[in-house]
Design an enzyme around this catalytic site. Structure first.
Site, PDB file in Angstrom:
ATOM      1  N   ASP A 200      47.950  58.213  41.454  1.00 54.49           N
ATOM      2  CA  ASP A 200      47.432  59.224  42.370  1.00 54.49           C
ATOM      3  C   ASP A 200      48.267  60.505  42.331  1.00 54.49           C
ATOM      4  O   ASP A 200      49.180  60.639  41.503  1.00 54.49           O
ATOM      5  CB  ASP A 200      47.351  58.666  43.797  1.00 54.49           C
ATOM      6  CG  ASP A 200      48.721  58.512  44.442  1.00 54.49           C
ATOM      7  OD1 ASP A 200      49.712  58.395  43.700  1.00 54.49           O
ATOM      8  OD2 ASP A 200      48.802  58.514  45.686  1.00 54.49           O
TER       9      ASP A 200
ATOM     10  N   ASP B 225      50.726  61.883  43.997  1.00 45.66           N
ATOM     11  CA  ASP B 225      52.187  61.858  44.082  1.00 45.66           C
ATOM     12  C   ASP B 225      52.806  60.659  43.378  1.00 45.66           C
ATOM     13  O   ASP B 225      54.008  60.402  43.525  1.00 45.66           O
ATOM     14  CB  ASP B 225      52.646  61.932  45.537  1.00 45.66           C
ATOM     15  CG  ASP B 225      52.136  60.784  46.381  1.00 45.66           C
ATOM     16  OD1 ASP B 225      51.072  60.228  46.050  1.00 45.66           O
ATOM     17  OD2 ASP B 225      52.800  60.421  47.376  1.00 45.66           O
TER      18      ASP B 225
ATOM     19  N   LYS C 231      56.028  53.017  47.695  1.00 40.19           N
ATOM     20  CA  LYS C 231      55.191  52.372  46.707  1.00 40.19           C
ATOM     21  C   LYS C 231      55.345  53.130  45.404  1.00 40.19           C
ATOM     22  O   LYS C 231      55.742  54.285  45.408  1.00 40.19           O
ATOM     23  CB  LYS C 231      53.747  52.287  47.162  1.00 40.19           C
ATOM     24  CG  LYS C 231      53.107  53.575  47.668  1.00 40.19           C
ATOM     25  CD  LYS C 231      51.766  53.245  48.306  1.00 40.19           C
ATOM     26  CE  LYS C 231      50.992  54.477  48.714  1.00 40.19           C
ATOM     27  NZ  LYS C 231      51.401  54.984  50.037  1.00 40.19           N
TER      28      LYS C 231
ATOM     29  N   ASP D 176      52.501  57.373  43.679  1.00 39.11           N
ATOM     30  CA  ASP D 176      52.910  56.122  44.312  1.00 39.11           C
ATOM     31  C   ASP D 176      51.834  55.045  44.272  1.00 39.11           C
ATOM     32  O   ASP D 176      52.074  53.909  44.665  1.00 39.11           O
ATOM     33  CB  ASP D 176      53.429  56.354  45.748  1.00 39.11           C
ATOM     34  CG  ASP D 176      52.446  57.074  46.642  1.00 39.11           C
ATOM     35  OD1 ASP D 176      51.325  57.365  46.191  1.00 39.11           O
ATOM     36  OD2 ASP D 176      52.811  57.344  47.805  1.00 39.11           O
ATOM     37  N   ARG D 177      50.636  55.398  43.804  1.00 39.86           N
ATOM     38  CA  ARG D 177      49.578  54.381  43.739  1.00 39.86           C
ATOM     39  C   ARG D 177      49.215  54.072  42.304  1.00 39.86           C
ATOM     40  O   ARG D 177      49.507  54.858  41.396  1.00 39.86           O
ATOM     41  CB  ARG D 177      48.320  54.885  44.414  1.00 39.86           C
ATOM     42  CG  ARG D 177      48.504  55.194  45.859  1.00 39.86           C
ATOM     43  CD  ARG D 177      47.158  55.342  46.459  1.00 39.86           C
ATOM     44  NE  ARG D 177      47.256  55.845  47.814  1.00 39.86           N
ATOM     45  CZ  ARG D 177      46.216  55.911  48.621  1.00 39.86           C
ATOM     46  NH1 ARG D 177      45.035  55.517  48.179  1.00 39.86           N
ATOM     47  NH2 ARG D 177      46.361  56.375  49.830  1.00 39.86           N
TER      48      ARG D 177
ATOM     49  N   SER E 202      49.214  63.458  48.632  1.00 41.16           N
ATOM     50  CA  SER E 202      48.892  62.254  47.882  1.00 41.16           C
ATOM     51  C   SER E 202      47.527  62.284  47.202  1.00 41.16           C
ATOM     52  O   SER E 202      47.292  63.123  46.360  1.00 41.16           O
ATOM     53  CB  SER E 202      49.009  61.059  48.823  1.00 41.16           C
ATOM     54  OG  SER E 202      48.917  59.884  48.104  1.00 41.16           O
ATOM     55  N   HIS E 203      46.619  61.387  47.612  1.00 36.85           N
ATOM     56  CA  HIS E 203      45.333  61.253  46.927  1.00 36.85           C
ATOM     57  C   HIS E 203      44.324  62.305  47.392  1.00 36.85           C
ATOM     58  O   HIS E 203      43.226  62.364  46.849  1.00 36.85           O
ATOM     59  CB  HIS E 203      44.760  59.859  47.182  1.00 36.85           C
ATOM     60  CG  HIS E 203      44.583  59.586  48.649  1.00 36.85           C
ATOM     61  ND1 HIS E 203      45.658  59.375  49.482  1.00 36.85           N
ATOM     62  CD2 HIS E 203      43.490  59.551  49.436  1.00 36.85           C
ATOM     63  CE1 HIS E 203      45.222  59.177  50.719  1.00 36.85           C
ATOM     64  NE2 HIS E 203      43.909  59.285  50.723  1.00 36.85           N
TER      65      HIS E 203
HETATM   66  C1  VG1 Z   1      45.905  55.554  53.349  1.00 32.63           C
HETATM   67  C2  VG1 Z   1      45.937  54.120  52.888  1.00 32.63           C
HETATM   68  C3  VG1 Z   1      47.293  53.504  53.183  1.00 32.63           C
HETATM   69  C4  VG1 Z   1      48.389  54.352  52.525  1.00 32.63           C
HETATM   70  C5  VG1 Z   1      48.266  55.785  52.988  1.00 32.63           C
HETATM   71  C6  VG1 Z   1      49.242  56.699  52.300  1.00 32.63           C
HETATM   72  O1  VG1 Z   1      46.096  55.625  54.752  1.00 32.63           O
HETATM   73  O2  VG1 Z   1      44.917  53.375  53.513  1.00 32.63           O
HETATM   74  O3  VG1 Z   1      47.302  52.182  52.716  1.00 32.63           O
HETATM   75  O4  VG1 Z   1      49.651  53.861  52.853  1.00 32.63           O
HETATM   76  O5  VG1 Z   1      46.952  56.278  52.712  1.00 32.63           O
HETATM   77  O6  VG1 Z   1      49.143  56.591  50.922  1.00 32.63           O
HETATM   78  P1  VG1 Z   1      44.889  55.799  55.775  1.00 32.63           P
HETATM   79  O7  VG1 Z   1      45.536  55.936  57.127  1.00 32.63           O
HETATM   80  O8  VG1 Z   1      44.108  56.973  55.322  1.00 32.63           O
HETATM   81  O9  VG1 Z   1      44.061  54.555  55.655  1.00 32.63           O
HETATM   82  V1  VG1 Z   1      49.420  57.950  49.951  1.00 32.63           V
HETATM   83  O10 VG1 Z   1      49.395  57.410  48.411  1.00 32.63           O
HETATM   84  O11 VG1 Z   1      48.298  58.931  50.630  1.00 32.63           O
HETATM   85  O12 VG1 Z   1      51.001  58.524  50.454  1.00 32.63           O
HETATM   86 CO    CO Z   2      50.208  58.671  47.185  1.00 33.29          CO
END
Ligand code: VG1
Ligand code: CO
Length: 545
Positions: free
Chosen positions: A279, A281, A378, A283-284, A115-116
């Protein structure tokens, strides 16, 4: 054929425990011999095998995406999968993968993404498993996968050449059909069903200007197709549109820190009407208007209040859900609409049951994730398109929409402070200390604020009754301000402490204040309660969003 299938012995690997969103580690950890294999076989075993099943496979294009995809295909074939539906080039955004699983009635899917988190040989990689509803595996399933990783002794894999994933169509790997599909088409069609494309197209035709920053990640091809090709936005609207294995060296995290160019553009004299970013992937989303940044918590509230402008939501919303640390702005909208509002732990997997049961239509998280019952993830571009639909319908700029929203519901000033790569023991000590203090906090004063309530959030899923404990420390003050402390479940180095700060200002208060100023007393109280400096050894957060 069977002579090409091998059963290979392996030792279990430590720490293959899925976090907030799948298994995330340094890429080199994933590149160790048998690491991907052991985890993949554990997924297969934990879901009762994949013989005769159909799975979707794709990822965000980061370094090692293509290699991992080939291994998973050969393993799926050796384990007897009937069909593997793969995005061309092994690419699929997370929401597009969710859509494909649902549309094709697949038994689940594997998404390759961190993801990010940044990508590259020295950065991060990840693997997520989604179930037949298209959503992230529930905690029960991720627990079963983890249990399996601890006892796994062998995996099955087929000897074969790489499958050519650049060409659309079907090929066979043993008895398994590998179907390479256009990663964008089905998803773009779904978007066209939900939104008033004619209205958005005519807004662009009248000169509405926007910039979409795909941050060199997977959303580029989706955004180009939707915004430029189907909706007629000016060519060049989508920037950084080609997915790169290292995302151009940045973090594909759509926030004011990692997308600072976009924020600068929108705060400057030549700002277009609207801007957004997504982001790694896809989803954000980050939403910006001319001269204004919309916090994700506010975005969820605005989308909930205005969703009926879009044809897909014209019949109204069943309910809304937000993750616990997300501001309560969406709850205020739900109350006004007379619909249910749910508060879930962090992570999209907790929305799945509510969406499946038809209890909620929209969901969101403060971390820039918003989505609806159209998929079970998302969805960054979905949020952007819903915003565009609302802007087209209301024919007002973003700042006017926000001013109007706050005048109706009040404004929830909001910020998140992240302290990254904190030594794990220190971060745990901070949280443990807070846990030990909870029962004594009510009535205590920290600066200007007095604690009304404090707890460690625990969630009982209203659909299946499952319980998730220790989901974050909540401290609520008597003036309705709130601080939440939790540790991230997506990092790959030490611990990341997240401090979520919010303060409600009623409908008649001054909404134009600078958020940092409005939150001053809450920031001070957070420091006083948690002794952040002393524990982390930092005098300011690494990232403020
Ligand atoms: C983070 C965010 C959470 C989100 C998760 C996955 O998790 O705070 O809101 O659902 O990333 O998003 P954490 O445990 O680091 O706070 V993504 O776009 O990384 O799949
Ligand atoms: Co993501």
């Amino acid at each position: 054929m069977t002579d090409r299938i091998h059963t290979v012995p392996t030792e279990p690997f430590d720490g293959q425990k899925p976090g907030t969103s799948g298994l995330r580690k340094k890429t080199r950890v994933f590149m160790q011999p048998r690491y991907v294999e052991a985890f993949t076989q554990s997924i297969f075993d934990a879901i009762g095998g994949v013989a005769g099943k159909t799975l979707v496979l794709g990822g965000d294009g980061r370094y090692f995406n293509d290699r991992a995809a080939q291994v998973i295909l050969r393993m799926a074939a050796a384990n007897g999968a009937a069909r593997m539906i793969v995005g061309q080039g092994a690419l699929l955004s997370t929401p597009a993968a969710s859509n494909l699983i649902r549309r094709r009635g697949a038994d689940g899917g594997i998404i390759l993404s961190a993801s990010h988190n940044p990508g590259g040989e020295d950065e991060d990689f990840g693997m997520k498993f989604n179930g037949p509803n298209g959503g992230p595996a529930s905690e029960t399933v991720t627990d079963a996968i983890f249990e399996r990783t601890r006892t796994i002794r062998e995996y099955r894999i087929m000897d074969a050449q790489d499958v050519d994933l650049s060409r659309l169509g079907e090929v066979r790997l043993g008895d398994t059909v590998v179907e390479v599909v256009d990663p964008v088409a089905d998803y773009a069609d779904l978007m066209a069903q939900l939104f008033d494309f004619a209205a958005i197209r005519s807004m662009f035709a009248r000169g509405f200007a926007m910039r979409f920053d795909a941050m060199h990640a997977v959303t580029g091809p989706y955004a180009r197709e939707l915004l430029e090709n189907r909706l007629g936005a000016a060519p060049g609207t989508v920037v950084n549109a080609t997915p790169l294995p290292d995302f151009g060296g940045g973090h594909p995290d759509p926030n004011p820190v990692w997308a600072s160019d976009l924020v600068d553009l929108m705060m400057g004299p030549n700002a277009p009407d609207f801007a957004a970013a997504s982001d790694g992937d896809g989803d954000r989303n980050m939403i910006l208007g001319r001269g204004i940044y919309v916090t994700p918590s506010d975005s969820l509230a605005v989308l909930a209040a205005n969703a009926t402008h879009a044809p897909g939501y014209a019949r109204g919303l069943a309910g809304v859900a937000r993750s616990m640390p997300t501001s309560r702005a969406a709850d205020r909208v739900a109350a006004a609409l007379g619909i249910e509002a749910y508060e879930t732990p962090t992570g999209w997997k907790f929305f799945g049951n509510l969406l499946d049961a038809g209890r909620v239509t929209l969901c969101g998280e403060e971390s820039a994730g918003t989505g609806s019952d159209h998929v079970r993830e998302k969805d960054g571009l979905w949020a952007v398109l819903l915003w565009l639909n609302i802007l087209a319908a209301r024919d007002q700029p973003v700042d006017a929409i926000m001013t109007d929203h706050w005048a109706r519901f009040g404004r929830d000033f909001y910020s998140r402070h992240d302290y990254e790569a904190v030594p794990t023991e220190r971060a745990n000590a901070l949280i443990d200390r807070l846990r030990g203090m909870l029962e004594f906090l009510p009535g205590q004063k920290f600066g200007e604020l007095t604690v009304a309530q404090a707890d460690d959030f625990s969630y009982v899923d209203p659909v299946d009754g499952s319980v998730s404990q220790r989901q974050g420390i909540r401290v609520l003050f008597t003036d309705d301000s709130r601080v939440v402390f939790r540790l991230s479940g997506t990092g790959t180095e030490g611990a990341t402490l997240r401090v979520y700060l919010e303060r409600h200002a009623g409908p008649h208060a001054d909404h134009a204040q600078d958020p940092d100023q409005a939150l001053g007393p809450v920031i001070a109280a957070a420091e006083a309660v948690a002794q952040i400096r002393e524990h982390t050894g930092r005098d300011r957060p690494d990232v403020t969003t």
